[in-house]
Design a protein around this motif. Sequence first.
Motif, mmCIF file in Angstrom:
data_model
loop_
_atom_site.group_PDB
_atom_site.id
_atom_site.type_symbol
_atom_site.label_atom_id
_atom_site.label_comp_id
_atom_site.label_asym_id
_atom_site.label_seq_id
_atom_site.Cartn_x
_atom_site.Cartn_y
_atom_site.Cartn_z
ATOM 1 N N PHE A 60 45.442 38.260 49.771
ATOM 2 C CA PHE A 60 44.905 36.912 49.324
ATOM 3 C C PHE A 60 45.759 36.266 48.477
ATOM 4 O O PHE A 60 46.111 36.684 47.751
ATOM 5 C CB PHE A 60 43.370 36.948 48.918
ATOM 6 C CG PHE A 60 42.563 37.357 49.680
ATOM 7 C CD1 PHE A 60 41.926 36.574 50.391
ATOM 8 C CD2 PHE A 60 42.245 38.676 49.847
ATOM 9 C CE1 PHE A 60 40.651 37.024 51.243
ATOM 10 C CE2 PHE A 60 41.395 39.190 51.106
ATOM 11 C CZ PHE A 60 40.647 38.374 51.671
ATOM 12 N N GLU A 103 44.970 34.125 46.115
ATOM 13 C CA GLU A 103 44.198 34.318 44.986
ATOM 14 C C GLU A 103 44.032 35.588 44.511
ATOM 15 O O GLU A 103 43.245 35.944 43.575
ATOM 16 C CB GLU A 103 42.831 33.346 44.863
ATOM 17 C CG GLU A 103 41.857 33.862 45.976
ATOM 18 C CD GLU A 103 42.150 33.247 47.142
ATOM 19 O OE1 GLU A 103 43.092 32.901 47.603
ATOM 20 O OE2 GLU A 103 41.116 33.544 48.036
ATOM 21 N N LEU A 104 44.353 36.722 45.165
ATOM 22 C CA LEU A 104 44.255 37.930 44.968
ATOM 23 C C LEU A 104 42.852 38.468 45.013
ATOM 24 O O LEU A 104 41.884 37.834 45.082
ATOM 25 C CB LEU A 104 44.914 38.638 43.513
ATOM 26 C CG LEU A 104 45.883 38.183 43.180
ATOM 27 C CD1 LEU A 104 46.370 38.395 41.892
ATOM 28 C CD2 LEU A 104 47.138 39.126 43.937
ATOM 29 N N SER A 105 42.779 39.761 45.608
ATOM 30 C CA SER A 105 41.495 40.516 45.739
ATOM 31 C C SER A 105 41.337 41.444 44.870
ATOM 32 O O SER A 105 40.193 42.435 45.023
ATOM 33 C CB SER A 105 41.178 40.854 47.313
ATOM 34 O OG SER A 105 42.070 42.083 47.565
ATOM 35 N N LEU A 106 42.107 41.646 43.664
ATOM 36 C CA LEU A 106 42.197 42.691 42.918
ATOM 37 C C LEU A 106 40.943 42.497 41.828
ATOM 38 O O LEU A 106 40.877 41.239 41.222
ATOM 39 C CB LEU A 106 43.387 42.628 42.285
ATOM 40 C CG LEU A 106 44.716 43.027 43.096
ATOM 41 C CD1 LEU A 106 45.782 43.088 42.343
ATOM 42 C CD2 LEU A 106 44.440 44.347 44.207
ATOM 43 N N ILE A 107 40.205 43.562 41.406
ATOM 44 C CA ILE A 107 39.083 43.656 40.420
ATOM 45 C C ILE A 107 39.988 43.698 39.117
ATOM 46 O O ILE A 107 40.674 44.717 38.905
ATOM 47 C CB ILE A 107 38.251 44.389 40.578
ATOM 48 C CG1 ILE A 107 37.796 44.527 41.794
ATOM 49 C CG2 ILE A 107 37.176 44.396 39.544
ATOM 50 C CD1 ILE A 107 37.030 43.232 42.361
#
Lengths: 494, 329
Positions: free
Chosen positions: A83, A85-89
């Motif tokens: 993504f 916008e990143l999908s990292l938490i």
Amino acid sequence: MTLVLDGITRVFGPVRALDDVSLTVGPGECRALYGGNGSGKSTLAKIASGTLAPDTGRVLVDDRPLGRADPARARSLGVGMTFQELSLIPLLTAGENVVLTDMPGRAGLLRDTARADQMAQAALAPVGLAGRRDLPVSILQTGEKYLIELAKALQSRPRWLIIDELTATMHASEVDVFAGLLADHLAQGGGALFVSHRLPELRRFCDTISVLRNGKLVFDGALAGVGDDELVKWAGGGHRDAPALMAPARDGEVRVKAKAIRPLPHAQPLDLDFRAGEITGIGGLPDQGQKQVLRLLAGLRAPSPGESVSLDGETLPLGSAAAMAAKGISFVSGDRDEMVFAPRSIRENMLAPFAAMRGLKMPSDAEITAALERLSTRHAGISRPIGGLSGGNQQKILVARCLLLNPRLILAEDCTKGIDVAARNDVHHLLRELAHVQGTTVIVTSSDDQELAELCDRVLVLDGGRMIAELARAEGRLDAQAIVSAYMKQERAA
Amino acid sequence: MMLRQIWSHSSFPAGVLAALALIFALSVNPGLLTTGSMIGWSTSQLGLWTAVLGQTLALMGRGIDLSIGSAVSLVNVSAIALFEAGWPLTAVVPATLVLGLAIGALNGALVGGLRLNPLLATFATSFVLLGLALQIRPAPGGMAPMPAVMFLNGASWGIPNAMLLFVLVLLLWALIAASLFWIRLRAVGTDPVRAWNSGLPVQWLKFGSYTLAGLFTGLSGLFVTLCVGAGDPLFAQPYTLLTIAGAVIGGVALNGGSGSGYGAVLGAVFVGLTSDIALGIGISPFFQQLIVGCVLLVGLAIVVLSGRWLQQKSNAALITASAHRGERA
């Protein structure tokens, strides 16, 4: 064995984001998905990965339909997505993030931490970040985060990889890592849909291309058969060629004097001067102190002892963004999360700095519209929420705002991040005009060396907070190659 | 290394606060260490300590549970009603837990299933539950079986049984904290959109967090019943806000994703001790609320400010450590 998007239409409110778009990705194929801001690329990527459902049309993954929006199902069918916008938490560690969805369990309930760690190590080793797996993602550098996002997408061994602007903020060395992994993926019979604005990268990675314009598919075929001019024209503006240099920088007086600043905590103090009417770029490998210089000048970073900055001879109140803005300093960042009041209207976003400062005359709607015109920003009325626009158009509005403020100093932090060529040219054009015609001092950072070389009159290259090169256009020493070799030389010497 | 991990833990400030409060309480009233006093203290707090774990579950998934007080009350009066109807303890215990789970599942269905705002949804259910509790028993009364009440108000090897029981509750919590569910719930609480994009079943996880919170509500109601020995529809009402205060002082983020159950318990211990101390040093009851409120505010400020500082320090330490190991990419 194909990824098929068939007759996809998606409508957001009054906007037809995608209109009957079809494309196919086969084994071993890396297809470029290209188009201007708001052309529907990201929307299509999200539909392909199951995070968004199309209004009509269907997605077939190896002949199995995706159905309603369900990323978990898309994943199980063999689609992986990185993504923009990143999908990292942010709060979880790099390792936990990479294996989050496939976390191994004991009896299906308890985490098997030993095995999770092994899996994380195996997944992160190809991107060279296995050693960072115990660190929370929030403290990692931007390029590292995008590599971890890639590792996370690859972790489920997808056949189809959707890559949305992954390389936009990556550095050349990181792009090389990505290139290697992509080649492996394709060699193993996987396919990829590669969304990017950077033409050299499209040419480097992709054989086929689908071009979107205002939600419609305008071209589908081999990439080798189309020239850059055509692509730029499709991407939007197109009426403007590669930005022609305007008048060379005037030999303005020194306007900003930064004394004993420390770009990184343990770096040697540095004195920097910036002239009126000059665009100065600060480059180098990622996170070598570029951001810290800009943020100090913007009042967004607390000054270290000894640091001082003067503007037109007047010492500035460092450490206060409001006070710096009142002195005529405008800051614009490519990180729209930090800049934009998404649910509020375009007008309110344009007026925000005026509302924040006393004694400023509010621009009229006519002035706002005129400023937007100059950047050829597409919008459906300035009363509409800015969050409904594409990233590139939001970015243009933030830059147009500087036009209204008419500041003495503009600080632009990676301000063309993830926006298309035409929009980027518009932004460059405006910054040049501000500098060379109105005499504004402009300081920019960018992860794209090409951009620095095109835009700036002078580029300072930082490494570990030290200035290792100063390349001036007037001396004929400024091009992307010179910037790269400046910091690469440094890296080899180290 | 070890030291860094301790002070950088989100529950460290709450631990310090609870320890200070305990020392202060002991200096005010040295008799507190006798088994009798310990029994009195732990039985009065056991319900709160257990309920705060339920609140932690709700908060972790970026929710909140304003119905905890009413739910504990409802479980309490229902248990007493069942005892009065002649049910044996062995039947009432599972019944209370099932009731707790059912209440949690109701909240979970509203928040996770219908996607109602958690604040408003649980605010509404709190009145439904309180109304039911008042229907069952409008005024305090009734009686729990004496042997069970005696057991909870007793001690083994000089340690109050209520504390020993709570150790079992903490073991149950340890299982949850080590579960797949927990790390996924933290992901959902930190950023629901990214969790969804990662392929996590966001709404089911929210449903699960409330349902599991219901289990702790049920346990809390059972403990209150057996510690007090009677039913009271209003006894546990303050739990709603006390659990939120305890959890937040214990380092659980109101916007989800960070904190731990142990920290929340330490926070609840601190919250409970402040009122005990105010009582112990003989402050006029008219001032008591004022003093307790001020101490809570100071505690909250300390936790938030020191938490921020410790986080920065520990991030810097982490980066330095990884650089020293030569693991920079």
